[in-house]
Design an enzyme around this catalytic site. Structure first.
Site, PDB file in Angstrom:
ATOM      1  N   LYS A 173       0.853  -1.189   0.000  1.00 18.81           N
ATOM      2  CA  LYS A 173       0.000   0.000   0.000  1.00 18.81           C
ATOM      3  C   LYS A 173       0.880   1.227   0.000  1.00 18.81           C
ATOM      4  CE  LYS A 173      -3.888   2.178   0.329  1.00 18.81           C
ATOM      5  NZ  LYS A 173      -3.472   2.883  -0.916  1.00 18.81           N
ATOM      6  N   LYS A 212       5.367   1.784  -3.173  1.00 24.68           N
ATOM      7  CA  LYS A 212       5.307   3.142  -3.723  1.00 24.68           C
ATOM      8  C   LYS A 212       5.572   3.066  -5.210  1.00 24.68           C
ATOM      9  CE  LYS A 212       4.802   7.448  -2.387  1.00 24.68           C
ATOM     10  NZ  LYS A 212       4.062   7.967  -1.222  1.00 24.68           N
ATOM     11  N   GLY A 246      -2.689   8.398  -4.151  1.00 24.67           N
ATOM     12  CA  GLY A 246      -2.040   9.611  -4.648  1.00 24.67           C
ATOM     13  C   GLY A 246      -0.779   9.968  -3.878  1.00 24.67           C
ATOM     14  N   ASP A 247      -0.050  10.912  -4.421  1.00 21.28           N
ATOM     15  CA  ASP A 247       1.097  11.547  -3.772  1.00 21.28           C
ATOM     16  C   ASP A 247       1.350  12.810  -4.599  1.00 21.28           C
ATOM     17  OD1 ASP A 247       3.336  10.848  -1.623  1.00 21.28           O
ATOM     18  OD2 ASP A 247       4.410  11.696  -3.304  1.00 21.28           O
ATOM     19  N   ASN A 281      -2.212  19.075  -1.647  1.00 15.42           N
ATOM     20  CA  ASN A 281      -3.195  18.361  -0.841  1.00 15.42           C
ATOM     21  C   ASN A 281      -2.871  18.431   0.660  1.00 15.42           C
ATOM     22  OD1 ASN A 281      -3.694  15.429   0.491  1.00 15.42           O
ATOM     23  ND2 ASN A 281      -5.455  16.086  -0.715  1.00 15.42           N
ATOM     24  N   SER A 319      -6.824   5.740   3.839  1.00 12.71           N
ATOM     25  CA  SER A 319      -6.904   4.883   2.655  1.00 12.71           C
ATOM     26  C   SER A 319      -7.361   3.484   3.053  1.00 12.71           C
ATOM     27  CB  SER A 319      -5.530   4.765   1.983  1.00 12.71           C
ATOM     28  OG  SER A 319      -5.281   5.862   1.150  1.00 12.71           O
TER      29      SER A 319
HETATM   30  P1  NDP Z   1       0.689  17.839  -4.123  1.00 15.21           P
HETATM   31  O1  NDP Z   1       1.162  17.506  -5.486  1.00 15.21           O
HETATM   32  O2  NDP Z   1      -0.748  18.008  -3.884  1.00 15.21           O
HETATM   33  O3  NDP Z   1       1.415  19.156  -3.620  1.00 15.21           O
HETATM   34  C1  NDP Z   1       2.795  19.246  -3.553  1.00 15.21           C
HETATM   35  C2  NDP Z   1       3.168  20.652  -3.121  1.00 15.21           C
HETATM   36  O4  NDP Z   1       4.567  20.711  -2.851  1.00 15.21           O
HETATM   37  C3  NDP Z   1       2.904  21.684  -4.201  1.00 15.21           C
HETATM   38  O5  NDP Z   1       2.640  22.910  -3.598  1.00 15.21           O
HETATM   39  C4  NDP Z   1       4.238  21.714  -4.955  1.00 15.21           C
HETATM   40  O6  NDP Z   1       4.460  22.919  -5.661  1.00 15.21           O
HETATM   41  C5  NDP Z   1       5.198  21.584  -3.802  1.00 15.21           C
HETATM   42  N1  NDP Z   1       6.432  20.932  -4.261  1.00 15.21           N
HETATM   43  C6  NDP Z   1       6.552  19.701  -4.820  1.00 15.21           C
HETATM   44  N2  NDP Z   1       7.823  19.462  -5.149  1.00 15.21           N
HETATM   45  C7  NDP Z   1       8.511  20.541  -4.780  1.00 15.21           C
HETATM   46  C8  NDP Z   1       9.871  20.893  -4.858  1.00 15.21           C
HETATM   47  N3  NDP Z   1      10.768  20.045  -5.382  1.00 15.21           N
HETATM   48  N4  NDP Z   1      10.222  22.105  -4.368  1.00 15.21           N
HETATM   49  C9  NDP Z   1       9.306  22.951  -3.838  1.00 15.21           C
HETATM   50  N5  NDP Z   1       7.998  22.680  -3.747  1.00 15.21           N
HETATM   51  C10 NDP Z   1       7.613  21.492  -4.206  1.00 15.21           C
HETATM   52  O7  NDP Z   1       1.320  16.705  -3.182  1.00 15.21           O
HETATM   53  P2  NDP Z   1       0.895  16.304  -1.697  1.00 15.21           P
HETATM   54  O8  NDP Z   1       0.413  17.499  -0.959  1.00 15.21           O
HETATM   55  O9  NDP Z   1       0.057  15.106  -1.795  1.00 15.21           O
HETATM   56  O10 NDP Z   1       2.303  15.819  -1.110  1.00 15.21           O
HETATM   57  C11 NDP Z   1       3.155  16.691  -0.352  1.00 15.21           C
HETATM   58  C12 NDP Z   1       4.081  15.857   0.502  1.00 15.21           C
HETATM   59  O11 NDP Z   1       3.307  15.068   1.410  1.00 15.21           O
HETATM   60  C13 NDP Z   1       4.962  14.854  -0.250  1.00 15.21           C
HETATM   61  O12 NDP Z   1       6.185  14.713   0.438  1.00 15.21           O
HETATM   62  C14 NDP Z   1       4.166  13.562  -0.124  1.00 15.21           C
HETATM   63  O13 NDP Z   1       4.999  12.427  -0.266  1.00 15.21           O
HETATM   64  C15 NDP Z   1       3.651  13.702   1.286  1.00 15.21           C
HETATM   65  N6  NDP Z   1       2.486  12.882   1.644  1.00 15.21           N
HETATM   66  C16 NDP Z   1       1.347  12.913   0.906  1.00 15.21           C
HETATM   67  C17 NDP Z   1       0.252  12.168   1.295  1.00 15.21           C
HETATM   68  C18 NDP Z   1      -1.052  12.227   0.571  1.00 15.21           C
HETATM   69  O14 NDP Z   1      -1.991  11.577   1.029  1.00 15.21           O
HETATM   70  N7  NDP Z   1      -1.188  12.962  -0.504  1.00 15.21           N
HETATM   71  C19 NDP Z   1       0.324  11.280   2.450  1.00 15.21           C
HETATM   72  C20 NDP Z   1       1.537  11.368   3.202  1.00 15.21           C
HETATM   73  C21 NDP Z   1       2.575  12.141   2.782  1.00 15.21           C
HETATM   74  P3  NDP Z   1       4.036  23.026  -7.211  1.00 15.21           P
HETATM   75  O15 NDP Z   1       2.528  23.091  -7.201  1.00 15.21           O
HETATM   76  O16 NDP Z   1       4.678  24.253  -7.713  1.00 15.21           O
HETATM   77  O17 NDP Z   1       4.549  21.785  -7.866  1.00 15.21           O
HETATM   78  O1  2IT Z   2       3.053   8.892   1.570  1.00 13.61           O
HETATM   79  C1  2IT Z   2       1.903   8.438   1.772  1.00 13.61           C
HETATM   80  O2  2IT Z   2       1.604   7.877   2.833  1.00 13.61           O
HETATM   81  C2  2IT Z   2       0.901   8.603   0.717  1.00 13.61           C
HETATM   82  N1  2IT Z   2       1.190   9.224  -0.294  1.00 13.61           N
HETATM   83  C3  2IT Z   2      -0.460   8.009   0.879  1.00 13.61           C
HETATM   84  C4  2IT Z   2      -0.452   6.548   0.578  1.00 13.61           C
HETATM   85  C5  2IT Z   2      -1.800   5.873   0.528  1.00 13.61           C
HETATM   86  O3  2IT Z   2      -1.815   4.700   0.138  1.00 13.61           O
HETATM   87  O4  2IT Z   2      -2.824   6.474   0.864  1.00 13.61           O
END
Ligand code: NDP
Ligand code: 2IT
Length: 453
Positions: A92, A128, A167-168, A242, A385
């Site tokens: 997952k 992943k 998603g991520d 997100n 999830s």
């Molecule tokens: P999104 O794509 O929704 O948002 C990512 C954000 O981070 C955007 O604002 C993006 O800017 C910015 N960003 C991405 N890469 C860079 C970079 N190299 N330098 C500066 N800013 C950057 O992703 P999420 O919000 O889902 O994910 C954010 C973090 O949270 C990641 O590390 C992800 O692995 C982690 N995460 C996500 C989960 C989820 O359920 N979605 C769960 C647990 C962890 P821009 O729009 O300009 O690209």
């Molecule tokens: O980093 C993370 O935990 C995620 N992007 C969410 C993974 C998931 O299966 O919901």
């Protein structure tokens, strides 16, 4: 062999066998070093070669993704799915679409996911995937074409009791929708093979909000343990996707004041508090750059990345009491942490995966800053999830309040198990050690139960 020699040997082996995977080494180093007290107390993990086994994915799938752009030209990207560990459940973990994606990044994320998923207390293994596809500047049609092409290979590897992506970065409801549609077209089945699905077609309420909400619930637990709370605190948040958006929303619910957000091009500082409605319209609806925000709020400041101080993230120079890195890996370095500390920051809670460099983590752990490491603090997303998978499997749909209450309970229990484990190993409050040991122990013991596989 001494524990430190054993750990060093495993680290040397991965560098030799998997060259160039810097982020993966970083994640492994942090976990293995903090396991030392457990490995000293329990020689069985060495006897059963758990460390050597756990750093190698059970399966690594690398594939070609071929799609047609709007000009009718054939484009190619790399596709990955790393099925890392299934000792406690089906693989997952999310999918990341970002130009920086390579095997080392997917492996660091997959490795972290093993222990994060274990900490949730639910039966989910770690995996992943993703692609170096860059969604920026692509048309809606190109995004759909790419997602369909990506799923045209991925579909044969996943399944609702086998491997369940989500998603991520760069993958949200829109991309998951296109991938789900393609899976259905290829297999003729309607199954819960992805999480984060749309609410009309099997998604769970609160999944969209879950990572950000969970991170704030975790921060509140940390403050409560110290007899304090988020109420009235200024908070900085990085990112505007997100995780960042729903961190900001929940901070307001907790009566804190989030004053920053950022994207890859710059950051916003809004002293009176980030306007959530504006943020959602610019980022979720219009998918535009944050510079638009400052045009709508004259009292907000926009600083583009090229004006950031040398090698630093301007978000962390804003004086706050709580910081929520929620964008990407290694966005917070030693100098950033020192600045936060000097300016009175009392808590750092990681919404992103591995947002702090090893030197930054070392500094925080040895300071009086409360620290919520990513695999504990951001586990609310994957936990919800799993709640989506439960609802799919039982053909039920739970209310928002139901799922939100479950999420809050899970975050509380992740905090408790991490805290109690830190106490058990005589390092009370060190949640890096607590989370790593608690997450590892359940997976490692399951691997021992299941024999030499
Ligand atoms: P999104 O794509 O929704 O948002 C990512 C954000 O981070 C955007 O604002 C993006 O800017 C910015 N960003 C991405 N890469 C860079 C970079 N190299 N330098 C500066 N800013 C950057 O992703 P999420 O919000 O889902 O994910 C954010 C973090 O949270 C990641 O590390 C992800 O692995 C982690 N995460 C996500 C989960 C989820 O359920 N979605 C769960 C647990 C962890 P821009 O729009 O300009 O690209
Ligand atoms: O980093 C993370 O935990 C995620 N992007 C969410 C993974 C998931 O299966 O919901």
């Amino acid at each position: 062999m001494s524990v430190s020699k054993y750990v060093d040997k495993v680290l040397e082996k991965i560098v030799e066998e998997t060259p160039g995977q810097t982020e993966f080494y970083q994640a492994v180093e942090e976990v293995l070093h903090s396991l030392s007290p457990l490995l000293e107390a329990e020689p069985k993990y060495d006897d059963f070669n758990i460390l050597e086994r756990i750093v190698i994915p059970e399966r690594t799938i690398i594939f070609r993704v071929v799609w047609l752009d709007d000009a009718g030209k054939i484009q190619t990207n790399m596709g990955y799915r790393v099925e890392f560990n299934s000792a406690i459940g089906p693989y997952k973990g999310g999918l990341r679409f970002h130009p920086s994606v390579n095997l080392g990044i997917i492996k660091f994320l997959g490795f972290e996911q093993i222990f994060k998923n274990s900490l949730t207390g639910l039966n989910i293994g770690g995996g992943k995937g993703g692609s170096n596809f860059d969604p920026k500047g692509k048309s809606e049609n190109e995004i759909m074409k790419f997602c369909q092409a990506f799923m045209s290979e991925l579909y044969r590897h996943i399944g609702e009791t086998k491997d369940i992506p989500a998603g991520d970065i760069g993958v949200g409801a829109r991309e998951l929708g296109y991938m789900f549609g393609q899976y259905k077209r290829l297999t003729g089945t309607f199954e819960g093979i992805l999480t984060g699905k749309g609410l009309n077609w099997g998604g769970s309420l609160v999944r969209k909000e879950a990572t950000g909400f969970g991170s704030v619930y975790f921060a509140e637990e940390m403050f409560n343990k110290r007899g304090d709370s988020l109420k009235g605190k200024l908070a900085s948040v990085s990112g505007s996707g997100n995780v960042a958006t729903y961190t900001i929303q929940k901070l307001y619910d907790m009566e804190a004041i989030p004053v920053t957000c950022s994207d890859s091009r710059g950051m916003i500082y809004h002293k009176s508090g980030i306007n959530l409605d504006t943020l959602k319209i610019i980022k979720e609806v219009d998918r535009k750059c944050l510079s638009e925000y400052a045009k709508l709020h004259k009292d907000a400041t926009y600083i583009p990345v090229h004006q950031y101080p040398e090698g630093r993230n301007a978000v962390w120079s804003v004086p706050v009491q709580a910081a929520f890195p929620s964008a990407t890996q290694n966005e917070l370095n030693l100098e950033d942490v020192k600045t936060l500390h000097k300016n009175g920051c009392q808590l750092i809670c990681e919404g992103a995966n591995m947002p702090s460099t090893l030197a930054a983590v070392d500094y925080i752990v040895n300071s009086d800053i409360l620290y919520g490491p990513a695999k504990a603090a951001n586990a609310g997303g994957v936990a919800t999830s799993q709640l989506e998978m439960s609802q799919n499997a039982s053909m039920q749909k739970w209310s928002f309040a139901d799922v939100d209450n479950k999420l809050r309970t899970i975050m509380k229990s992740i905090f408790n198990i991490s805290y109690e484990t830190s106490k058990e190993f005589n390092d009370e409050g060190n949640l890096v050690l607590g989370a790593n040991i608690a997450g590892f122990r359940k997976v490692a013991d399951s691997m021992i139960d299941q024999g030499a596989v």
